[in-house]
Design an enzyme around this catalytic site. Structure first.
Site, mmCIF file in Angstrom:
data_model
loop_
_atom_site.group_PDB
_atom_site.id
_atom_site.type_symbol
_atom_site.label_atom_id
_atom_site.label_comp_id
_atom_site.label_asym_id
_atom_site.label_seq_id
_atom_site.Cartn_x
_atom_site.Cartn_y
_atom_site.Cartn_z
ATOM 1 C CD GLU A 167 23.118 3.916 -27.724
ATOM 2 O OE1 GLU A 167 24.313 4.261 -27.907
ATOM 3 O OE2 GLU A 167 22.713 3.585 -26.638
ATOM 4 C CG HIS A 194 29.278 14.117 -28.442
ATOM 5 N ND1 HIS A 194 29.280 14.001 -27.304
ATOM 6 C CD2 HIS A 194 30.172 15.392 -28.414
ATOM 7 C CE1 HIS A 194 29.628 15.082 -26.483
ATOM 8 N NE2 HIS A 194 30.285 15.932 -27.559
ATOM 9 C CG HIS A 214 26.005 8.121 -27.304
ATOM 10 N ND1 HIS A 214 26.515 9.033 -26.326
ATOM 11 C CD2 HIS A 214 25.338 7.375 -26.813
ATOM 12 C CE1 HIS A 214 26.170 8.843 -25.172
ATOM 13 N NE2 HIS A 214 25.085 7.831 -25.247
#
Length: 678
Positions: free
Chosen positions: A466, A472, A469
């Site tokens: 996670e 990103h 993510h």
């Protein structure tokens, strides 16, 4: 909710604020659109496209807060507030996607001389908008648009209902045990958590639920086979038609799924596609359902021999060592754990004692800092629950990069699983660069007593996933909202950074620094880590075919299944299982009824993304392996520059090739998974 000056006001926002705030923002949004679609508004970036993005951003942020609280604090008042406004919000987005005047303005901008002078990001935003307008029904005849809009609204409501049914069914079940002898095999921390849960519920004994931190240890460690079987059935029949376990008739997701499939098919055909899978793939890396099915079946052909070997070993061990002649699915995790302990002389529970929360977070942050030359620092902010923490991400010289919330523990009012979501995206504004903010959410067991929480190695991997993510989203250099961070990134590439980060959970120099035994403070012994490494690909074949099963089912459900036909959703799943599975669940298993990814989470005809992104992430990490250093500065900078920072400003395959210098290869994934035959 209407204060957008800085962080969300979780200290003061209330469910009763939702309706007036969202209605006000919807009115502002409609007025903005009316002004921007007027003939007097030029079809330029500054006057039209940029102004639209900037003008609608506050609405997206406000509704994001409501959706977030619906996920992490699903009390009746927030659920009611969310569901009351969901139809209006869905209608607004459907209207937006079908607004021909907006569509014409974007087409005019793309055809104008100015288009050639736009930045790479701005061009990509315009291109994506033209594509998405077509997918949103903008080119439909006027008499068909109301029906298309109604479909979108109903699908949004059904998706929310699907997730709520799963949550309600999960929370409704409790297994209370009053005889401690029946808990033989369970770790002490799992028993202590169950005793605490019983006290909280006002019952004697030990209370177990279907939430992951409670359910998982029972299935993995409990010697009592009947207890495992009862828990398994309750979990497997959540939100199904049965009333003997965890569900009620009003929580049955069977009609919800059926209706969603009918509407998705109608949506696709109205847009001129053969099926919903083609709609889903239009903005993805993959081109056609046939291409995806071929990829999955090729992977299945390579993985299934390893899976068959895995299951044969389990059955033999169950019979010869544990006396289980009739091996059943509710025995699988238990027998696997026993075989793991015998073969590699360690247990996951033993390992868990070393992964204490403070050390894990410290190790995670050090990886981020070493790879990307940033600093992670604790900070304060209004939060939705006392367990939530808040951090700043800074440059090496102290400049703000972004911020993130961390919500680690399971709660009854929080949806299951783990996920990253955005609170705010990076973009250029009149006042400078708006810095991004992320939510990182997990469902781990909270601390018991005065000891810190401990995580399984799988949970540590989930946290790293996670965080990938989150990185990103946070490390983007994007300045246009539509392609900043994960915006505009093809769905089947969005898992690349998350799965990439998982590799660091298997690097000794990382692991030794993020472990300290919960009782002694000693780091994880190298000998134990070597056993973990040796066991890393234990049953990787079975795990691979399980993911392939879900992916094939999803793609076939949305490409070849006929909701009006005689075949049921379960019939299709059973066909897929006959093709790829090696462990057949009982006939009453209702996996689709709680498959929230595809019915409540945006992964419809997209679940294959996980396997495709595994190919990309394994191949990306291989660049560090080839450099001989998981923290190689040159490779790390290239990963940041070519993958993370560009966000959705160019096609993902171009970003991958810019980083790797070639097309992706499946070899690294097979090698990492131990599925290259010797």
């Amino acid at each position: 909710m209407l204060d957008f000056t800085d962080l969300p006001r979780f200290d003061t926002v209330r469910p009763e604020d939702v309706k007036p705030a969202i209605e006000s923002l919807l009115a502002d949004g409609r007025a903005l659109i009316e002004r921007l679609t007027a003939d007097s508004t030029p079809a330029t970036w500054a006057d039209f496209a940029g102004a639209l993005s900037d003008g609608l951003e506050p609405f997206g942020r406000a509704w994001g807060i409501v959706g977030h609280l619906h996920s992490v604090n699903d009390i009746p008042a927030w659920r009611e507030a969310y569901n009351e406004m969901l139809p209006d919000v869905s209608r607004f987005y459907a209207e937006l996607g079908q607004n021909l005047k907006l569509f014409e303005k974007y087409k005019a901008l793309r055809a104008s001389a100015e288009y050639a002078t736009l930045s790479v990001e701005q061009k990509k935003v315009v291109d994506n908008e033209v594509r998405d307008f077509r997918l949103s029904g903008a080119e439909l005849p006027e008499d068909q648009k109301p029906r298309f809009q109604a479909i979108m609204e109903e699908l949004s409501q059904l998706s929310a209902k699907f997730s709520e049914n799963v949550l309600d069914a999960t929370n409704a079940f409790a297994e209370v045990v009053t005889d401690e002898a029946l808990l033989a095999g369970l770790p002490d921390d799992a028993k202590e958590a169950a005793r605490t849960a019983a006290e909280k519920a006002g019952v004697a004994g030990w209370r177990f639920s279907l939430q992951a931190p409670s359910y998982g240890p029972v299935m993995q460690y409990a010697d009592n086979r009947e207890l495992r079987a009862r828990m398994y059935r309750a979990y497997a029949t959540r939100a199904a038609e049965f009333t003997d376990g965890s569900s009620k008739p009003e929580w049955d997701n069977t009609p919800v799924m059926q209706r969603m499939l009918e509407l998705r098919q109608e949506d696709a055909r109205m847009l001129g596609f053969n099926n919903f899978a083609e709609v889903s793939l239009a903005p993805k890396m993959a081109d056609t359902p046939a291409q995806v099915l071929a990829f999955l079946r090729e992977l299945a052909a390579k993985a299934k021999p390893f899976a068959e070997k895995d299951i044969a070993e389990l059955r033999t061990f169950a019979q010869d060592e544990l006396g289980l002649a009739d091996f059943q699915p509710w025995d699988a995790a238990y027998v696997s754990e026993k075989l793991l302990q015998q073969r590699y002389a360690f247990s996951e529970q033993e390992v868990k004692q070393y992964f204490t929360e403070p050390k894990v977070l410290g190790g995670l942050f050090k990886v981020i800092e070493s790879l990307f030359n940033v600093k992670v620092k604790p900070d304060t902010a209004p939060v939705w629950h006392e367990d939530v923490r808040f951090y700043r991400l800074e440059t090496s010289t102290g400049g703000l990069v972004g911020q993130f919330y961390l919500d680690l523990y399971a709660r009854e009012t929080k949806r299951g699983g783990a996920w990253m979501d955005e609170a705010r995206s990076r973009r250029r504004t009149a006042g400078g660069i708006q810095k991004p903010i992320a939510y990182l959410n997990c469902n781990f067991a909270r601390p018991v007593g005065d000891k810190p929480s401990t995580f399984t190695h799988d949970e540590v991997t989930t946290l790293f996933h996670e965080t990938g993510h989150g990185l990103h989203h946070l490390l983007t250099r994007g300045e246009e909202l539509g392609v900043s961070g994960i915006h505009g990134v093809e769905w089947d590439a969005v898992e690349l950074p998350s799965q990439f980060m998982e590799n660091y959970c298997w690097e000794w120099e990382v692991v030794q620094e993020m472990t300290a035994h919960v009782d002694t403070g000693a780091p994880l012994p190298r000998e134990l880590f070597d056993k973990m490494l040796a066991a890393k690909n234990f049953q990787s074949g079975m795990m691979a075919v399980r993911q392939i099963e879900f992916s094939l089912f999803d793609m076939l459900l949305h490409s070849e299944f006929d909701p009006a036909g005689s075949q049921s959703v379960m019939d299709l799943l059973n066909e897929v299982r006959q093709e790829v599975a090696v462990l057949m669940p009982p006939a009453w298993h209702r996996f689709p009824n709680s498959f929230s990814h595809i019915f409540g989470g945006g992964y419809g005809a997209g679940y294959f993304s996980y396997k495709w992104a595994e190919v990309l992430s394994a191949d990306a990490y291989a660049a560090f392996e080839e450099a001989g250093d998981p923290f190689d500065a040159t490779v790390g900078k290239r990963f940041l520059d070519e993958i993370l920072s560009v966000g959705g400003s160019r096609p993902a395959i171009e970003s991958f090739k810019a980083f790797r210098g070639r097309e992706p290869s499946v070899d690294a994934l097979l090698r990492h998974s131990g599925m290259i035959a010797a």
